[in-house]
Enzyme design. Structure first.
Site, short mmCIF file in Angstrom:
data_model
loop_
_atom_site.label_atom_id
_atom_site.label_comp_id
_atom_site.label_asym_id
_atom_site.label_seq_id
_atom_site.Cartn_x
_atom_site.Cartn_y
_atom_site.Cartn_z
N HIS A 271 0.86 -1.19 0.00
CA HIS A 271 0.00 0.00 0.00
C HIS A 271 0.89 1.24 0.00
CE1 HIS A 271 -3.13 2.86 1.18
NE2 HIS A 271 -3.98 1.94 0.79
N ASP A 328 -7.95 -5.22 -0.20
CA ASP A 328 -8.42 -6.10 -1.28
C ASP A 328 -8.07 -7.57 -1.08
OD1 ASP A 328 -7.60 -3.35 -3.29
OD2 ASP A 328 -9.62 -4.15 -2.99
C1 SDX Z 1 -6.17 0.00 -3.04
O1 SDX Z 1 -4.33 4.53 -2.18
C2 SDX Z 1 -5.29 3.89 -1.55
O2 SDX Z 1 -5.67 4.27 -0.46
C3 SDX Z 1 -5.85 2.70 -2.30
C4 SDX Z 1 -6.88 1.88 -1.53
C5 SDX Z 1 -8.14 2.68 -1.26
O3 SDX Z 1 -8.83 2.38 -0.31
O4 SDX Z 1 -8.47 3.56 -2.12
O5 SDX Z 1 -6.34 1.46 -0.31
C6 SDX Z 1 -7.31 0.66 -2.34
O6 SDX Z 1 -5.93 0.31 -4.18
C7 SDX Z 1 -5.30 -0.97 -2.28
C8 SDX Z 1 -4.10 -1.48 -3.14
C9 SDX Z 1 -4.61 -2.58 -4.09
N1 SDX Z 1 -3.51 -2.95 -5.03
C10 SDX Z 1 -2.89 -4.16 -4.95
O7 SDX Z 1 -3.07 -4.97 -4.04
C11 SDX Z 1 -1.92 -4.42 -6.09
C12 SDX Z 1 -0.60 -4.95 -5.53
N2 SDX Z 1 0.05 -3.83 -4.78
C13 SDX Z 1 1.07 -3.09 -5.48
O8 SDX Z 1 0.84 -2.89 -6.84
C14 SDX Z 1 1.51 -1.85 -4.71
O9 SDX Z 1 1.80 -2.26 -3.43
C15 SDX Z 1 0.62 -0.62 -4.65
C16 SDX Z 1 0.18 -0.18 -6.00
C17 SDX Z 1 -0.57 -0.87 -3.78
C18 SDX Z 1 1.44 0.51 -4.00
O10 SDX Z 1 2.48 0.77 -4.87
P1 SDX Z 1 3.61 1.87 -4.55
O11 SDX Z 1 3.29 2.61 -3.30
O12 SDX Z 1 3.83 2.66 -5.81
O13 SDX Z 1 4.85 1.02 -4.19
P2 SDX Z 1 5.93 0.50 -5.24
O14 SDX Z 1 5.24 -0.06 -6.46
O15 SDX Z 1 6.95 1.57 -5.43
O16 SDX Z 1 6.56 -0.74 -4.44
C19 SDX Z 1 7.64 -0.56 -3.51
C20 SDX Z 1 8.44 -1.85 -3.60
C21 SDX Z 1 8.85 -2.20 -5.04
O17 SDX Z 1 9.99 -3.02 -4.94
P3 SDX Z 1 11.47 -2.31 -5.19
O18 SDX Z 1 11.39 -1.69 -6.59
O19 SDX Z 1 11.62 -1.28 -4.09
O20 SDX Z 1 12.45 -3.46 -5.11
O21 SDX Z 1 7.64 -2.96 -3.15
C22 SDX Z 1 7.43 -3.84 -4.25
C23 SDX Z 1 7.73 -3.09 -5.52
O22 SDX Z 1 8.16 -3.99 -6.54
N3 SDX Z 1 6.01 -4.23 -4.18
C24 SDX Z 1 5.55 -5.47 -4.38
C25 SDX Z 1 4.17 -5.39 -4.16
N4 SDX Z 1 3.84 -4.13 -3.84
C26 SDX Z 1 4.99 -3.41 -3.85
N5 SDX Z 1 6.17 -6.61 -4.75
C27 SDX Z 1 5.39 -7.71 -4.86
N6 SDX Z 1 4.05 -7.72 -4.65
C28 SDX Z 1 3.41 -6.57 -4.31
N7 SDX Z 1 2.11 -6.57 -4.09
#
Ligand code: SDX
Length: 392
Positions: A271, A328
């Protein structure tokens, strides 16, 4: 010259507005709507009450809540012509795409809800969409199932009527199931607002041009559809079903999620704000056990989800990046137990988020926020002369 423009991809460190609606503490995993904790509201309030709280800022008394619900009941008619738009979609259309279209189509049938400027005009536009959106949601589901479309029953509570509109069968009496209605009510409350997430920021951005509430909401629904955002609840179930089909091999999916070259992510994890447990995920995980238990549903998918969570929370990759289950991760397991098809999960998220989007749009408009127009740092070509096509 505009001086130094700093780029902040994804607005990770940019505040777009001041708001009094929702408070998040990502480190401590705290979520409050207008100062009330999500834990208390999920336990003690109902969804319509929470919608009123988010939009107007205070919990309604009996009389206010009764009037609000009555005003909504009075506006639940959706013009029959709208069914022609619905008929234009193939059964294979994704419900989120149908609903962005139907929500903006609603504008044509409610012209007085477009150029709203006074609080009174805003109130009626808000009442209209709270009344009509659940009808559109039920029509979208019923059309896909080949069921007759219907307006529901306004002798029922707001959420009970939503459930009846979605699930009433023509050939047998609608079974009122308190466990199901309460679970739906709680899930909608838990999704109701979440400060400046992607779809809410979209609603504010579109609303800042004074495009009107329904147009702004249609844009918000489109933004929520993405698998990185609200679409994650559908992606989680598809991931869990794939793991189940793979004999429950969670290790394989964990290594895929950690592999930089593999686009696969552990859906429902991570998140932007929460660097601790998403408080909503805790409540939903507990509710999943209760609802499946009460309904006598044995779903191996729930055990796979719990196994995955356990592994991830003790895995360095996830712990280092503070990746926890988010809203989710478990919600789809309950929706499934309630008989909601997987591709309607994000629609249920939109139904829950509707009051939050409305509250944020109303706050933005009442504060006369300026039109959203960010700057950029230009990195393209310097000035150059045109070359005729036969000289290129
Ligand atoms: C919702 O914003 C809100 O409040 C949203 C929400 C709401 O109520 O409106 O809470 C609802 O959208 C919840 C999130 C649902 N999405 C998912 O579950 C999809 C999987 N999650 C990721 O795509 C991600 O965690 C996000 C999109 C939720 C957040 O992404 P960020 O903040 O841009 O973080 P990032 O992509 O920069 O990740 C940081 C690191 C990265 O690794 P490095 O490049 O530092 O090595 O963490 C890794 C990412 O690759 N990472 C994950 C991961 N989430 C982040 N790796 C594997 N699996 C994951 N789920």
């Amino acid at each position: 010259e505009t001086g130094m423009i700093t780029i902040d991809p994804g607005f990770k460190n940019t505040g777009s507005c001041e708001s009094a609606i929702t408070f998040l503490d990502g480190e401590k995993g705290i979520l409050r709507y207008r100062g009330y904790s999500i834990e208390e509201l999920a336990e003690k309030a109902d969804f319509l009450e929470v919608a009123y709280l988010l939009i107007f800022g205070e919990l309604p008394n009996q009389e206010e809540l009764h009037k609000f619900h009555n005003d909504i009941k009075g506006e639940s008619h959706v013009d029959e012509e709208m069914k022609k738009i619905l008929d234009g979609f193939p059964k294979s259309a994704h419900p989120m795409g149908v609903l962005t279209s139907l929500t903006s189509a609603l504008i044509a049938f409610n012209p007085s809800s477009v150029n709203v400027t006074s609080e009174k005009e805003m109130y009626w536009a808000i009442v209209r969409i709270l009344a009509k959106f659940p009808v559109l949601v039920s029509w979208t589901l019923r059309k896909k199932k080949g069921l007759p479309l219907d307006y529901g029953d306004d002798t029922l509570g707001y959420v009970e009527n939503i459930h009846k509109m979605m699930f009433k069968r023509p050939n047998h009496k609608y079974e009122k199931n308190k466990v199901v209605i309460d679970a739906l009510d709680k899930l909608l409350i838990l999704h109701a607002d979440h400060e400046q997430n992607c779809s809410t920021s979209t609603v504010r951005m579109v609303g800042s041009s004074h495009a009107g509430l329904f147009a702004s909401l249609s844009a918000g629904i489109a933004a929520l559809w993405g698998p990185l955002h609200g679409g994650a609840n559908q992606a989680v179930l598809e991931m869990l079903e794939a793991i189940e089909a793979d004999g429950g091999d969670t290790k394989k999916y964990m290594s895929k999620a950690k592999d930089k070259n593999d686009p696969f992510r552990l859906m429902g994890f991570g998140h932007r704000v929460y660097k601790n447990f998403d408080p909503r995920a805790k409540i939903i995980k507990k509710a999943a056990d209760e609802v499946l238990g009460d309904l006598g549903v044995e779903d191996p998918i729930l055990d796979i989800a719990k196994g995955l969570e356990k592994e991830a929370l003790s895995d360095k990759y996830f712990v280092d990046r503070k990746l926890y289950p988010n809203v989710d991760f478990y919600s789809g397991i309950i929706y499934r137990a309630l008989g909601i098809p997987t591709e309607m999960f994000t629609v249920m998220f939109a139904l829950g988020r509707l009051p939050g989007w409305i509250a944020q749009w109303r706050e933005m408009r009442l504060k006369n926020e300026p039109i959203g127009r960010p700057r950029q740092v230009y990195i393209g070509h310097a000035s150059r002369e045109f070359v005729a096509v036969d000289k290129r």
